[in-house]
Every structure is written in C-alpha cells, then in structure tokens.
Design a protein around this motif. Sequence first.
Motif, PDB file in Angstrom:
ATOM      1  N   GLY A  27       4.502  -1.411  -6.433  1.00 19.86           N
ATOM      2  CA  GLY A  27       3.428  -1.012  -7.559  1.00 19.86           C
ATOM      3  C   GLY A  27       2.028  -1.317  -6.993  1.00 19.86           C
ATOM      4  N   GLY A  28       0.987  -0.885  -7.642  1.00 17.25           N
ATOM      5  CA  GLY A  28      -0.028  -1.234  -7.379  1.00 17.25           C
ATOM      6  C   GLY A  28      -0.787  -0.468  -6.242  1.00 17.25           C
ATOM      7  N   LEU A  29      -2.018  -0.955  -5.458  1.00 21.36           N
ATOM      8  CA  LEU A  29      -2.508  -0.380  -4.548  1.00 21.36           C
ATOM      9  C   LEU A  29      -2.460  -1.130  -3.115  1.00 21.36           C
ATOM     10  CD1 LEU A  29      -4.322   1.942  -3.476  1.00 21.36           C
ATOM     11  CD2 LEU A  29      -6.253   0.712  -4.477  1.00 21.36           C
ATOM     12  N   HIS A  30      -2.001  -0.546  -2.249  1.00 21.11           N
ATOM     13  CA  HIS A  30      -2.018  -1.108  -0.709  1.00 21.11           C
ATOM     14  C   HIS A  30      -3.324  -0.806  -0.079  1.00 21.11           C
ATOM     15  CE1 HIS A  30      -1.035  -1.549   3.570  1.00 21.11           C
ATOM     16  NE2 HIS A  30      -0.254  -2.712   3.120  1.00 21.11           N
ATOM     17  N   HIS A  31      -3.813   0.255  -0.141  1.00 21.09           N
ATOM     18  CA  HIS A  31      -4.937   0.765   0.664  1.00 21.09           C
ATOM     19  C   HIS A  31      -5.707   1.923  -0.060  1.00 21.09           C
ATOM     20  CE1 HIS A  31      -7.703   1.776   4.000  1.00 21.09           C
ATOM     21  NE2 HIS A  31      -7.122   2.874   3.986  1.00 21.09           N
ATOM     22  N   ALA A  32      -6.810   2.052  -0.018  1.00 19.50           N
ATOM     23  CA  ALA A  32      -7.585   3.113  -0.484  1.00 19.50           C
ATOM     24  C   ALA A  32      -8.896   3.307   0.361  1.00 19.50           C
ATOM     25  CB  ALA A  32      -7.819   3.259  -1.748  1.00 19.50           C
ATOM     26  N   ALA A  33      -9.150   4.689   0.548  1.00 13.00           N
ATOM     27  CA  ALA A  33     -10.408   4.946   1.151  1.00 13.00           C
ATOM     28  C   ALA A  33     -11.122   6.074   0.262  1.00 13.00           C
ATOM     29  CB  ALA A  33     -10.671   5.460   2.671  1.00 13.00           C
ATOM     30  N   VAL A  34     -12.276   5.788  -0.088  1.00 14.17           N
ATOM     31  CA  VAL A  34     -13.080   6.813  -0.944  1.00 14.17           C
ATOM     32  C   VAL A  34     -14.320   6.971  -0.294  1.00 14.17           C
ATOM     33  CG1 VAL A  34     -11.686   6.288  -2.869  1.00 14.17           C
ATOM     34  CG2 VAL A  34     -13.993   5.132  -2.670  1.00 14.17           C
ATOM     35  N   LYS A  35     -15.082   8.207  -0.555  1.00 13.80           N
ATOM     36  CA  LYS A  35     -16.373   8.679  -0.477  1.00 13.80           C
ATOM     37  C   LYS A  35     -17.183   8.762  -1.840  1.00 13.80           C
ATOM     38  CE  LYS A  35     -19.461  12.030   1.375  1.00 13.80           C
ATOM     39  NZ  LYS A  35     -19.686  13.405   1.892  1.00 13.80           N
ATOM     40  N   ILE A  36     -18.130   7.960  -1.863  1.00 13.35           N
ATOM     41  CA  ILE A  36     -18.969   8.101  -3.235  1.00 13.35           C
ATOM     42  C   ILE A  36     -20.166   8.769  -3.003  1.00 13.35           C
ATOM     43  CG2 ILE A  36     -19.755   6.907  -5.401  1.00 13.35           C
ATOM     44  CD1 ILE A  36     -17.550   4.791  -4.608  1.00 13.35           C
ATOM     45  N   SER A  37     -20.457   9.757  -3.534  1.00 17.96           N
ATOM     46  CA  SER A  37     -21.811  10.758  -3.341  1.00 17.96           C
ATOM     47  C   SER A  37     -22.503  10.530  -4.838  1.00 17.96           C
ATOM     48  CB  SER A  37     -21.639  12.085  -2.813  1.00 17.96           C
ATOM     49  OG  SER A  37     -20.746  11.793  -1.698  1.00 17.96           O
ATOM     50  N   GLY A  38     -23.754  10.303  -4.534  1.00 22.25           N
ATOM     51  CA  GLY A  38     -24.892  10.545  -5.551  1.00 22.25           C
ATOM     52  C   GLY A  38     -26.018   9.743  -5.422  1.00 22.25           C
TER      53      GLY A  38
END
Length: 241
Positions: A27-38
């Motif tokens: 459970g939970g998060l092992h890895h994440a990659a995101v793009k945040i635009s603004g």
Amino acid sequence: VFDMYQGFASYKDWDFEVFNYTEADYGGLHHAAVKISGENVYRWLKFEGGTHRVQRIPEVGLSSRMQRIHTGTMMVIVLPQPSDVDIAIDPKDLRIDTFRSRGAGGQSVNTTDSAVRIVHLPTGTVAECQQSRSQLQNRELAMRVLKARLYQSTVGRQVEESHTARKQQVGTRAQSERIRSYHFSQDRVTDHRIGYVSRDIKEFMSGGELLEDLLLQLQENAETEALLELVKNTPPRHADG
C-alpha cells in the motif's frame, strides 16, 4: 505528500499531469513522477526538493497496546521543464524499449506493451512512463522527462546551478539531511531550514494556505540570504581625495 502537492496544484489552479505512479507492495506510494504546469510553478516549488521525513503510527498498530511510531524518509526532486528549443536530441542517440505496465509487487497490469522506457545512450540518462494505456502517450511523456533531465545536467550556467541544487536535493536520504518532518502522532509539521512549525498537520497536508505560507517564507528567506551574500562579496567603495 503526493496528495499534498496535488492539492496545492488545485489550490493554485495549476495542471497536475501524472507521468508515472507505482504503488508499494503493502500500500501507499513507491514512486511517482508528475508535471505541474501553471503560473510561476518552479518559483513556488523549487524549495521542495530534498529529504522529507515522516513519523506516523501505521494502521496495523492502531489496536495494539504499544503503538510504535514508524519513521521513514522520501525524496522529492523538482526539475524545471525545458521547451523544445532549449535542448535538441538526436533520435540516433536514443534507445526506446516497451514493456507491460507493472503494478504493486511487480505484476503486469496491462495486456499490451504500452509502457515506454527511453535511454539517452551518450549520457545513460533514463526516463520511463507507464501511466497511460497508450504507448504513444507514454512515449511523449517519457520524452518530456528525458528532456528535463538532460536539460538539467547539460545546458548553461543556470542549469549548472540547478544541477548542484539537484545533488543537494538527492543527498543520501539520511535523516540528518531532512528539510522537513511530518509528525502525525504530534499533529506537527516542521521545516528545519527556517524553523517553521505548523500545529495542524491535516490542514497543512491538504496543500492549501498553510503550505503556501511556508513556501512564501522560504522564498523570502532565500532572497534575504542572496542579498546578504551579495553585500558580503561587494568590495567597499572608497571616496576620492
């Protein structure tokens, strides 16, 4: 913490695009990659890079007589996103692999090879994406990540400074290098760089005004330190005569 940044993006009316999201085995998060635009995203979030420490009581321990506090660390890395004109990549320098998307525990969650991994052969830089069911979309997203990483490590004075900052962000994940701690058992958030303390962790983790207030204080602190450094390195003027 992932939800906190997603909440802050919503609070600031930014776009939050997930490139990669891998769940942990339990459970939970092992890895994440995101793009945040603004508007001014990097200006707001550039101080988030570094080691974050979490102290919490796991759910499995809630009913036990002796509740043990679990301490863990996570890495947050913040990179500016280059445009297509910032860096050119020769297609001959790329190796593109496809594979099936993986879920928690490593099992395949898709029946087609939609996940994409791109390797920049001259530098060994790797980027991958498995968020979409479309191989074409995953390839596009992975290329964005690859460009950001290459831009970070190869282009100009600004990038050299960012590269140094990235090294500082990654560190060794030692708790002594932490920039912030989240104490769920004490309802407290502490930012160790400026001595900031919030006594409402639930509100802070929602990614609203409390996080915005901290980020403003971090910006002001950085500007003050830069000004003091400039004054320190400016030779004194001597009057003529």
